[in-house]
Design a protein around this motif. Structure first.
Motif, PDB file in Angstrom:
ATOM      1  N   UNK A  25      61.660 102.837   6.766  1.00 40.19           N
ATOM      2  CA  UNK A  25      60.194 102.803   6.818  1.00 40.19           C
ATOM      3  C   UNK A  25      59.739 101.843   5.725  1.00 40.19           C
ATOM      4  N   UNK A  26      59.154 100.728   6.133  1.00 41.17           N
ATOM      5  CA  UNK A  26      58.725  99.700   5.178  1.00 41.17           C
ATOM      6  C   UNK A  26      57.230  99.743   4.897  1.00 41.17           C
ATOM      7  N   UNK A  27      56.582 100.862   5.257  1.00 41.50           N
ATOM      8  CA  UNK A  27      55.161 100.978   4.958  1.00 41.50           C
ATOM      9  C   UNK A  27      54.332 101.497   6.112  1.00 41.50           C
ATOM     10  N   UNK A  28      54.941 102.332   6.964  1.00 44.90           N
ATOM     11  CA  UNK A  28      54.194 102.904   8.078  1.00 44.90           C
ATOM     12  C   UNK A  28      53.042 103.767   7.568  1.00 44.90           C
ATOM     13  N   UNK A  29      51.955 103.787   8.333  1.00 42.19           N
ATOM     14  CA  UNK A  29      50.836 104.671   8.021  1.00 42.19           C
ATOM     15  C   UNK A  29      51.166 106.075   8.534  1.00 42.19           C
ATOM     16  N   UNK A  30      50.443 107.094   8.043  1.00 46.01           N
ATOM     17  CA  UNK A  30      50.674 108.440   8.574  1.00 46.01           C
ATOM     18  C   UNK A  30      50.551 108.506  10.096  1.00 46.01           C
ATOM     19  N   UNK A  31      49.575 107.809  10.659  1.00 46.16           N
ATOM     20  CA  UNK A  31      49.422 107.828  12.117  1.00 46.16           C
ATOM     21  C   UNK A  31      50.633 107.181  12.800  1.00 46.16           C
ATOM     22  N   UNK A  32      51.137 106.098  12.228  1.00 47.21           N
ATOM     23  CA  UNK A  32      52.341 105.460  12.784  1.00 47.21           C
ATOM     24  C   UNK A  32      53.549 106.376  12.667  1.00 47.21           C
ATOM     25  N   UNK A  33      53.633 107.113  11.569  1.00 42.91           N
ATOM     26  CA  UNK A  33      54.741 108.060  11.398  1.00 42.91           C
ATOM     27  C   UNK A  33      54.660 109.156  12.451  1.00 42.91           C
ATOM     28  N   UNK A  49      62.297 105.264   2.618  1.00 48.01           N
ATOM     29  CA  UNK A  49      61.117 104.466   2.327  1.00 48.01           C
ATOM     30  C   UNK A  49      61.605 103.261   1.543  1.00 48.01           C
ATOM     31  N   UNK A  50      61.649 102.112   2.206  1.00 49.89           N
ATOM     32  CA  UNK A  50      62.361 100.944   1.710  1.00 49.89           C
ATOM     33  C   UNK A  50      62.032 100.552   0.290  1.00 49.89           C
ATOM     34  N   UNK A  51      63.075 100.081  -0.384  1.00 48.35           N
ATOM     35  CA  UNK A  51      63.090  99.619  -1.776  1.00 48.35           C
ATOM     36  C   UNK A  51      62.112 100.425  -2.635  1.00 48.35           C
TER      37      UNK A  51
END
Length: 256
Positions: A25-33, A49-51
């Protein structure tokens, strides 16, 4: 599955230790999750949650709660661990794991120079608090680690308390296990497997050709990581021989 097909390989089921898929996951929003988990939670064993993205991610706790509700554990990328270590903030890092209720952590040294004995010490300490994934390999494409060193480091990190070791590739799949072209360092992988059990290794393989290579070498239940959320279901079809790249793998007994 939605319907029956013959000659489909047996896939391990969750909670898995083999056939493990780690999503990036490189920055998904809660809705995308929410959308991601509604379609893919059965095929995702853990999310990274990347790097250091967790440092700047809005609504972080909300995201973590959505993953938890879906039964998918989360950990922060190893680069965040390194960012704390290089600043002398190991205790602060441990406090962050507790603050967010994380059950997994990654120990890596891909971006910093860290004495290997000290790295193993960090693994041992964290293993008393969480389940540790340790990453082997450098993010520097110019730094080529010989196979014997990969094996030594993987084994010592497992001995120190790591649950599994991760073969480094970055999110681009062009360092560590792979040449800068993305081609697998085949001799390296095969030599590692002579000494380290395959179920103890997660191979970072963000590119489809890399995923196909590992499935052909080690079968449907190979552990793979750094998989993009959009590639989780495509990867599952590769594992099952339901994509052109692996279509013939399980059809030996079928006669047309």
């Amino acid at each position: 599955m939605n319907y029956e097909l013959k000659n489909i390989p047996v896939r391990t089921t969750k909670p898995r230790t083999e056939g493990f898929t780690m999503a990036m996951d490189k920055g998904l929003s809660p809705r995308q999750v929410e959308d991601f988990m509604s379609s893919c939670s059965d095929y995702v064993d853990i999310v990274k949650l990347g790097w250091s993205t967790s440092y700047v991610t809005k609504n972080l706790r909300e995201k973590l709660d959505i993953y938890k509700e879906a039964g998918v554990p989360v950990y922060f990328g190893g680069t965040l661990f390194e960012a704390f270590i290089v600043r002398g903030q190991f205790d602060d890092y441990r406090a962050v794991l507790d603050k967010y209720g994380l059950e997994f952590a990654e120990v890596s040294d891909g971006s910093i120079s860290l004495n290997h004995d000290k790295k193993c010490e960090y693994i041992s300490q964290l293993a008393k608090q969480v389940t540790v994934l340790s990453e082997v390999g450098s993010k520097d494409a110019a730094k080529i680690i010989p196979p014997y060193k990969w094996i030594e480091q993987m084994q010592s990190e497992l001995d120190a308390g790591a649950w599994k070791v991760i073969g480094e590739a970055r999110e681009g799949g062009n360092v560590g296990l792979f040449r800068d072209s993305g081609e697998v360092r085949q001799g390296l992988v095969e030599e590692i497997l002579t000494q380290i059990p395959g179920d103890k290794i997660i191979w970072e393989a963000p590119i489809k050709s890399q995923q196909v290579w590992f499935v052909k070498l080690l079968g449907a239940n190979v552990n793979l990581g750094n998989i993009s959320p959009s590639e989780i279901i495509p990867l599952e079809t590769v594992r099952l021989g339901l994509r052109g790249d692996t279509f013939d793998m399980y059809l030996e007994d079928i006669k047309l």
